[in-house]
Design a protein around this motif. Structure first.
Motif, PDB file in Angstrom:
ATOM      1  N   ASP A   1     -91.978  88.301  67.342  1.00 49.70           N
ATOM      2  CA  ASP A   1     -91.930  87.677  68.666  1.00 49.70           C
ATOM      3  C   ASP A   1     -92.391  88.693  69.721  1.00 49.70           C
ATOM      4  OD1 ASP A   1     -91.458  85.898  70.676  1.00 49.70           O
ATOM      5  OD2 ASP A   1     -89.265  86.166  70.703  1.00 49.70           O
ATOM      6  N   PRO A   2     -93.336  88.352  70.606  1.00 50.70           N
ATOM      7  CA  PRO A   2     -93.907  87.022  70.859  1.00 50.70           C
ATOM      8  C   PRO A   2     -95.124  86.693  70.007  1.00 50.70           C
ATOM      9  CG  PRO A   2     -94.672  88.533  72.517  1.00 50.70           C
ATOM     10  CD  PRO A   2     -93.739  89.323  71.656  1.00 50.70           C
ATOM     11  N   GLY A   3     -95.705  87.673  69.312  1.00 54.39           N
ATOM     12  CA  GLY A   3     -96.884  87.413  68.506  1.00 54.39           C
ATOM     13  C   GLY A   3     -97.460  88.712  67.973  1.00 54.39           C
TER      14      GLY A   3
ATOM     15  N   ALA B   1    -107.576  88.796  69.810  1.00 57.44           N
ATOM     16  CA  ALA B   1    -106.841  87.537  69.906  1.00 57.44           C
ATOM     17  C   ALA B   1    -105.363  87.803  69.638  1.00 57.44           C
ATOM     18  CB  ALA B   1    -107.378  86.508  68.913  1.00 57.44           C
ATOM     19  N   LEU B   2    -104.499  87.014  70.282  1.00 57.46           N
ATOM     20  CA  LEU B   2    -103.058  87.082  70.068  1.00 57.46           C
ATOM     21  C   LEU B   2    -102.613  85.842  69.306  1.00 57.46           C
ATOM     22  CD1 LEU B   2    -100.295  88.427  70.568  1.00 57.46           C
ATOM     23  CD2 LEU B   2    -100.129  87.052  72.660  1.00 57.46           C
ATOM     24  N   VAL B   3    -102.038  86.062  68.100  1.00 58.96           N
ATOM     25  CA  VAL B   3    -101.516  84.962  67.299  1.00 58.96           C
ATOM     26  C   VAL B   3    -100.018  84.893  67.559  1.00 58.96           C
ATOM     27  CG1 VAL B   3    -101.334  83.983  64.988  1.00 58.96           C
ATOM     28  CG2 VAL B   3    -103.288  85.431  65.576  1.00 58.96           C
ATOM     29  N   LYS B   4     -99.535  83.770  68.077  1.00 57.54           N
ATOM     30  CA  LYS B   4     -98.165  83.656  68.544  1.00 57.54           C
ATOM     31  C   LYS B   4     -97.186  83.418  67.396  1.00 57.54           C
ATOM     32  CE  LYS B   4     -99.559  81.903  73.087  1.00 57.54           C
ATOM     33  NZ  LYS B   4     -99.422  80.805  74.077  1.00 57.54           N
ATOM     34  N   LEU B   5     -95.916  83.633  67.695  1.00 55.04           N
ATOM     35  CA  LEU B   5     -94.827  83.469  66.729  1.00 55.04           C
ATOM     36  C   LEU B   5     -94.845  82.068  66.121  1.00 55.04           C
ATOM     37  CD1 LEU B   5     -92.129  84.451  65.443  1.00 55.04           C
ATOM     38  CD2 LEU B   5     -90.974  83.551  67.460  1.00 55.04           C
ATOM     39  N   GLY B   6     -94.766  82.005  64.787  1.00 55.75           N
ATOM     40  CA  GLY B   6     -94.718  80.734  64.066  1.00 55.75           C
ATOM     41  C   GLY B   6     -96.054  80.193  63.657  1.00 55.75           C
TER      42      GLY B   6
END
Length: 428
Positions: free
Chosen positions: A255-257, A272-277
């Protein structure tokens, strides 16, 4: 511990990928160049040395699995054993006494290696000037102690050489120029025994063959948890190298990613930011460095393809990505088309191996690994074990053909410890 000699145990909880210890060699095997040009290596020595042999039998207990299936095979001496004898004879008395304190099989054990060591000791006693003042039992003991405790590179360590073997070890031997040590490969609980593997790539072999190799080279039957269980939990897990070209799905746990970067480093540019989940699909290519394990992730937009950190424990972040579904090394949504591609690739590999007459040991290992993985995947997905069709010939992956061409020049397969050689028929 009973029947295991001295052992090492963790006095506190240890995390994975932690340097456990560093140690300097206690004894180093004599270099081959020191034996060249000696007058003792004449025709009489060659004739006597070639006659040394003993038939290797199993321990004779059907419950061990291989005693009724493995035929007696001749065990021959190695020139490394002669170097062991000469190196031992040149040691000061205090070093000889200390070296004899390491673990070794009884000198009267009914084992081919003990018999070969005895025959070699008698030959060295009669022919080598360094051995004139030594009795045969001391020379035999020197060979056995060295064979039982030596590490790759011809080194014996005062502490690390006493650590017991396991086919599912929790530590691994590491080396760098002038540095040798142990590193944990998984978390270890306080009070758990520290173990390493005496095998190399042979850890991929089935239990019966692993136990036979250990009985052959180390004179003991492995009774680790992996060998005594009915099922081998490690046989369905491809290594990073084997699964390099296979896909896998990952889920972001941090979290957050997690940032995707242009290179496997926290200093690489973030794309790029890959978010949580969120779930991502990688091509299976992985890299491990000082910061942790990185996986290559491809995106529809090539500019957003890059590397993502799986395990950031080394930099204090913990686990960032976790595998999700599809079994080891393959994504669920690829389904049976990927299975067919793997099977075609395997058939091409098999043809390549046969064409260059490489050792069939590797062929059998890879074939069994593939079939186990394929059947396990289909069982998990639909509970069906199909009859495998004859596949179409695919493309041989990477530089395999070139490597097999060079390997075909070798008539025997050599173990990583440079001590024992096995013929092509040995592990069938």
């Amino acid at each position: 511990m009973p029947d295991q000699g001295r052992c090492a145990f963790a006095t506190r909880d240890l995390e994975a990928h932690v340097l456990l210890m560093e140690e300097e060699p206690f004894y180093t095997r004599t270099e081959p160049k020191e034996l060249r040009g000696r007058k003792e290596w004449d025709d009489e020595w060659a004739a006597a040395f070639s006659k040394i042999r003993a038939n290797l039998h199993g321990p004779g207990e059907p419950s061990q699995g291989f005693s009724n299936r493995v035929k007696p095979k001749p065990l021959l001496p190695d020139t490394a054993m002669v170097r062991d004898v000469i190196g031992f004879a040149r040691l000061p008395e205090s070093m000889k006494h200390a070296l004899c304190g390491f673990s070794h099989p009884p000198l009267d054990l009914d084992h081919a290696l003990v018999s070969v060591a005895r025959q070699l000791a008698e030959l060295c006693k009669a022919r080598l000037p360094e051995c004139k003042d030594l009795d045969v039992q001391h020379i035999q003991l020197a060979v056995l102690v060295t064979e039982m405790n030596i590490f790759p590179g011809g080194r014996i360590f005062w502490t690390m050489s006493r650590i017991n073997h396991s086919c599912a070890p929790n530590c691994v031997f590491i080396k760098a120029p002038g540095r040798f040590g142990l590193k944990t490969i998984r978390p270890i609980r306080c009070g758990e025994e520290i173990t390493i593997s005496y095998l190399g790539d042979e850890l991929l072999l089935p239990t019966v063959q692993r136990r036979w190799l250990l009985w052959r080279s180390k004179c003991f039957l492995c009774s680790c948890a992996r060998c005594t269980n009915d099922t081998d939990s490690l046989r369905d897990r491809p290594c990073v190298s084997c699964s390099k070209n296979h896909s896998r799905r990952w889920r972001v746990k941090h979290d957050p990613g997690v940032w995707r970067r242009t290179e496997p480093s926290t200093k690489g540019r973030a794309v790029a930011l890959v978010k949580l989940g969120e779930e991502i699909t990688s091509n299976g290519e992985q890299v491990q460095n000082q910061e942790g394990i990185w996986v290559r992730v491809e995106d529809e937009n090539p500019k957003k393809s890059g590397w993502m950190l799986i395990d950031g424990k080394e930099i204090g972040l913990g686990v960032l990505l976790e595998g999700c579904g599809g079994g080891p090394g393959i994504a669920i949504d690829e389904g049976f088309s990927s299975i067919a591609a793997l099977w075609n690739q395997w058939w091409a590999t098999r043809s390549c191996i046969a064409r260059y007459k490489a050792t069939w040991t590797y062929l059998k290992v890879f074939e069994q690994l593939f079939i186990n993985y394929l059947c396990g995947f289909l069982d998990r997905r639909c509970g069906w074990r199909p009859e495998l069709p004859v596949p179409s010939v695919g493309v041989v992956p990477g530089d395999l053909e070139q490597r097999l061409r060079s390997r075909a020049l070798k008539k025997t397969w050599q173990a990583p410890d440079d001590k024992h050689r096995y013929s092509r028929e040995e592990l069938k």
